[in-house]
Design an enzyme around this catalytic site. Sequence first.
Site, short mmCIF file in Angstrom:
data_model
loop_
_atom_site.label_atom_id
_atom_site.label_comp_id
_atom_site.label_asym_id
_atom_site.label_seq_id
_atom_site.Cartn_x
_atom_site.Cartn_y
_atom_site.Cartn_z
N ASP A 113 -3.97 1.99 -7.34
CA ASP A 113 -4.07 0.55 -7.02
C ASP A 113 -3.20 0.36 -5.77
OD1 ASP A 113 -4.42 -1.99 -7.04
OD2 ASP A 113 -3.43 -2.43 -8.83
N GLY A 114 -3.37 -0.61 -5.01
CA GLY A 114 -2.59 -1.04 -4.17
C GLY A 114 -1.27 -1.86 -4.44
N ASP A 116 1.53 -5.16 -3.05
CA ASP A 116 1.97 -6.41 -1.91
C ASP A 116 3.23 -5.82 -1.40
OD1 ASP A 116 -0.49 -8.13 -2.06
OD2 ASP A 116 0.35 -8.37 -3.98
N LYS A 126 2.73 -7.08 -7.21
CA LYS A 126 1.29 -7.21 -7.07
C LYS A 126 0.86 -8.48 -7.51
CE LYS A 126 -0.93 -3.72 -8.74
NZ LYS A 126 -2.00 -3.87 -7.64
N GLY A 127 -0.44 -8.63 -7.52
CA GLY A 127 -1.12 -9.89 -7.76
C GLY A 127 -1.54 -10.79 -6.58
N GLY A 129 -3.90 -10.47 -4.83
CA GLY A 129 -5.49 -10.68 -5.10
C GLY A 129 -5.82 -11.30 -6.49
N GLU A 135 -4.64 -5.28 -13.79
CA GLU A 135 -4.14 -4.40 -13.19
C GLU A 135 -2.97 -3.65 -14.05
OE1 GLU A 135 -4.92 -5.59 -8.47
OE2 GLU A 135 -3.06 -6.19 -9.47
N LYS A 153 4.45 -2.38 3.52
CA LYS A 153 4.65 -2.87 2.19
C LYS A 153 6.00 -2.36 1.58
CE LYS A 153 0.68 -4.84 1.91
NZ LYS A 153 -0.78 -4.45 1.06
#
Length: 250
Positions: A113-114, A116, A126-127, A129, A135, A153
């Site tokens: 996963d990516g 932020d 994260k979040g 998106g 996730e 990041k």
Amino acid sequence: MLMKTVPAKAGTVVSGPRKIGISARTSASRLTINADQKKQLAAEAALKYVDEDTIIGIGTGSTVNLFIDALAARKLRIRGAVSSSDSSTARLKSHNIEVFDLNATGDLDLYVDGADESDRHLRLIKGGGAALTREKIVAAASRRFVCIADESKLVDVLGRFPLPVEVIPMARSYVARQLVLLGGHPVWREGTITDNGNLILDVHNLHIVDPVGLETTINQIAGVVTVGLFAKRKADVLILGTPTGVKTLK
Ligand code: 5RP
């Protein structure tokens, strides 16, 4: 207290795989590559963590999209994937990669996963998106979490990126008041409904020196579904795309 706002992240243009035309060995002084190209480098570097004949967990976002495309282009023979969002599910299916229900797979070996933001301890925000809840579930159910991102990041202290919190709709204002008491400035991401039918508050003005403590505190507010701090279950590996190739933190 709540201001109108645009989504935390504007959409990112996704470059197709193998269109970058750069070499990781090219001299940094002669090389300028953009954020999408750095994401592409990170996405391709994550392929080495994929074992054939396994089901892998798949996150959400532009970097993960590049990973899905690279996975398909490399023709790695995986059994399929557990997806963290409707958008990733659609992309996986467009490549004829089978998507499984987590309830049917048991725990997974790998989650990609990516993020932020990440600090050097691989604790994440994260979040951006709005896919943070699924996730977090897939990350929790995976033995290894490989996070892929461009180098921008990486931060010293989490909080420059507004912290997403998914909330039950009727609790929106209540949760926002509690977040103000914690020193944050919550902003309702108007127009965004999560895949679970909930809302997102983006919390500005946080300087997160105790990510595990804040994750626990926000999780305990009534009406909060998920906070986008991934500190208790942080990443195990962080692959950052840079102008000179990838940098891996463990
Ligand atoms: C989605 C996420 C993403 O992983 C995060 O927003 C990073 O996205 P991108 O790869 O597009 O920069 O948490 O909820």
